[in-house]
Design a protein around this motif. Sequence first.
Motif, short mmCIF file in Angstrom:
data_model
loop_
_atom_site.label_atom_id
_atom_site.label_comp_id
_atom_site.label_asym_id
_atom_site.label_seq_id
_atom_site.Cartn_x
_atom_site.Cartn_y
_atom_site.Cartn_z
N GLY A 12 0.54 -1.51 -0.12
CA GLY A 12 -0.10 0.10 -0.11
C GLY A 12 0.80 1.00 0.02
O GLY A 12 2.07 1.07 0.22
N GLY A 13 -0.06 2.31 0.45
CA GLY A 13 0.94 3.58 0.05
C GLY A 13 1.79 3.89 1.50
O GLY A 13 1.98 2.62 2.60
N LYS A 14 2.59 4.88 1.49
CA LYS A 14 3.15 5.58 2.30
C LYS A 14 3.02 6.08 3.67
O LYS A 14 1.26 7.04 3.31
N VAL A 15 3.11 6.16 4.06
CA VAL A 15 2.68 7.08 5.44
C VAL A 15 3.17 8.28 5.78
O VAL A 15 4.83 8.72 5.25
N SER B 114 4.85 2.35 10.60
CA SER B 114 5.57 1.69 9.78
C SER B 114 6.85 1.65 9.74
O SER B 114 6.63 1.31 11.35
N ASP C 204 1.36 -4.54 5.58
CA ASP C 204 2.00 -4.28 3.95
C ASP C 204 3.15 -5.11 3.40
O ASP C 204 4.06 -5.43 2.57
N ARG D 73 0.54 -1.08 11.85
CA ARG D 73 -0.40 -0.12 11.65
C ARG D 73 0.53 1.27 12.01
O ARG D 73 0.72 2.28 11.84
N ARG E 190 -5.46 4.58 12.18
CA ARG E 190 -4.89 3.68 11.13
C ARG E 190 -5.52 2.27 11.24
O ARG E 190 -5.53 1.44 10.44
N ASP F 177 8.53 4.30 4.60
CA ASP F 177 7.21 4.79 5.05
C ASP F 177 5.84 4.17 4.57
O ASP F 177 4.81 4.84 5.07
N LYS F 178 6.63 2.67 4.80
CA LYS F 178 5.18 2.03 4.58
C LYS F 178 4.52 1.21 5.85
O LYS F 178 5.51 0.78 6.51
N LEU F 179 3.18 1.13 6.02
CA LEU F 179 2.85 -0.09 7.16
C LEU F 179 3.85 -1.47 7.41
O LEU F 179 3.74 -1.95 6.27
N ARG G 185 9.85 2.30 9.62
CA ARG G 185 10.83 3.16 10.31
C ARG G 185 10.34 3.99 12.22
O ARG G 185 10.42 4.25 13.10
N GLU G 186 8.13 4.03 12.04
CA GLU G 186 7.69 4.30 12.64
C GLU G 186 8.01 3.31 14.34
O GLU G 186 8.32 3.97 15.77
N ARG H 120 5.60 11.22 7.59
CA ARG H 120 6.35 10.74 8.31
C ARG H 120 6.47 12.47 8.93
O ARG H 120 7.10 13.62 8.67
#
Lengths: 540, 256
Positions: free
Chosen positions: A285-288, B93, B135, B91, A316, B130-132, B95-96, A290
């Motif tokens: 899916g897409g990126k979140v 990413s 995924d 949920r 989310r 930066d993707k969850l 990085r998170e 930052r």
Amino acid sequence: MAGSGTGVVQGATRGLTANATIGLFVRLKLRLIAGNLRGDLARQLGFAFTVALAVIVAAGGFFMMSLLRFGSPDLARDVGIIAFTMIFLSWAVVPLLLFGVDDTLDPAKLALFPVRSGPLTAGLFAASATGAWPLAGLIVMAGAVAGVARTAQGAVLGVAAVLVLFALCLVTSRAITTGLSGVLRSRRGRDLLAVSAILVVLALQIPNLMLNQGLSADPEALVGSVAAMMRWTPSGMAAHAIADGGAAGLAEVAALAVLVALVGWLWMVALRRALVTTDASTQAGGKVRRSRGVAGLLPDGPVAAVVAKDLKYARRDPRGRISWLAAIMVSGVISYSLTQDSELPSTLATAVGPACLGALVMGMQSANSFALDGRALWMNAVVYGSGRALRADLAGRHLAVALLAGPLIALVSIVTAILSGTPIWAVPAMLTAWGLFAVALGVGAIISVLCPYTAPERLNAFTGAAPGQGGVAFAGALLAMVVSSVVALPVVVPVVLGLPWASLAALPYGLLIAWAGRRMAGHIGYARFPEILSAVSRPT
Amino acid sequence: MADSVRTQGLFKRFGEQVAVGGVDLVVPKGSFTGLVGPNGAGKTTTLSMITGLLRPDGGVIQIDGVDVWQDPVVVKANIGVLPEGLRLFERLSGRELLSYNGQLRGIPKAEVDRRAEELLKVMDLVEAADKLVVDYSTGMRKKIGLAAALLHNPAVLFLDEPFEGVDPVSANTLVEVLRRYTASGSTVVFSSHVMDLVERLCDWVSVMNRGRIVAQGPLAEVRGERGLNQAFLDLVGVRNGGGEGDGLSWLGAAQA
């Protein structure tokens, strides 16, 4: 070598005939249903309950529909139209929500079998018709033949109409699930569906509201106007055909049969496509974005980390979205219905009550704080080495929900106060509700460590807990509700009785309870963290 | 050589079933240890108890001489864990997830960001950062899980099936990172069914079967002359199945 004489050829299959697939799929569906009987006791009880409910719905529905015999022909026809349309709509919607529960609904599971799409369609069609609920629907519709038909031709035509409509229900629901199967299998599709489930629940309230409004006026006129809207839907035509019983009815049934063929053809096309389309569900899916958000303002450390994580989860995770949507809706409905009741005198209580109820509903979300983390909670468990660490964790969770609930409670208070006609009451309402919310957090922290349970990722209408944990979930929610209410009484009661100044004490009192609750929960929770971990990571 | 991990009489039962029946595991400091055993041998249960995620019914666990269940603060600061089943915060990413882990452990935010950036680069996850996590593919999840376990620079790393379902490229990355890590004197304990991998990577092997350690020691000693795979099959007592005369006579190219 053994076997050489039997003439077995590698990969030999002759392809199944339609009859064979029908038998095969019906047996498959029965096996899948019977599989429910093998699980643990809770699952068996759940299954028995569902079957009993289906029997009751079938018998009760048949009886109610046949009672239409004693009403006027027009009323019978109109009620028949509405009932048929509701059944038709539930056939279209319910299987979408069950996708992933009923294995025969997912074409991807059948893609590898050497069956042509013709026999496959026949088999899937038969599988759709198998089961307690499809039969219950059919029996209820059969009741309409008894209740709505007024002539012998009508009854004969009615049997045909019901069978054709039943077939239409089956092919429509299959066509929809097959057409959307790609979307339903993807993560985003499932997320969307989970949230839309709550919209379906909302939509179910619409007839309720209409009835409430309409009953005071003229119920028969209401039924008439609703039926008029549905007259030319396929289900409306089927019901009309039964009542009509003449040439017009025959034409309607014929039209329905053509529609069945058309939708069936669409389904086959969709099925053929679904069988040869690659599964794109694992594509990323897409990126979140930052950004650190509000948590960036907090000093570095575990509390800020937990706040940031929980705020992201509220946004989310479908479960997070749903519980906040539900909390907002419930608060809105309470606020609206309590202030619109002109029978009640407008007092301070009418302004404070809705805000407090809303606060309680939002506070309830913290009665199972670790559920959204679920199986990932081990990440916290391998870090926390003391009760103090768990206390900081709970503080982070409380801060996150407070950041969302605080403004919402303020909004409910202001709106309610304005609706009640005395805007200044917003201030005591807000303060009292905030206090009550804080109390609910403190109590919820203790309940969270005493009665933790898994929140299933796939929500369904029957339970909010993993199999076997329904009792814990119920006890937890009830305890949290009752204890929070009782503990909050000392500050809420004076305000409701008309002492607005008492609301000044509510927030400090609530914060004290929240602090004490976290302290206790930290102690108890740390001692049984492995148990909490396993309770929130049950398979669902 | 001092012991990094030592358990005595570790015991756990689920209902009637004894999952771990008295395990005396020894892992020397600085070793690359493979914990091998068939499915249901009790590897996951043992690792869960050692890392403080599952309460043992009996026995003692020490990591660097400190009891895990008596003094958890010290132990938990010194271990990194990648449990089975890829249970991550879906949920967030990548990085998170790293940032969350570092901050939870009280590492200053700036330092967390610096380490996370380097780990993402080494794990080849910069593009997916930066993707969850929901995924992510299996390989990506194992890599981000390992990155999270390494972020606080633990002295001992416990990995449950780190290579299961991982593509060769990701597996290679994992191996490189782990080799570098043990070269500096840190300890790795990982469970696996893949004997070739264990043979290639490990200098110390513990073989589990039916909730017990059946062999333990330096790789060369355990495997002897046979190769690890044969040694393993001998140790867990597998009969030589799959040969002729056991049925399946129809399987294979047509003879008719």
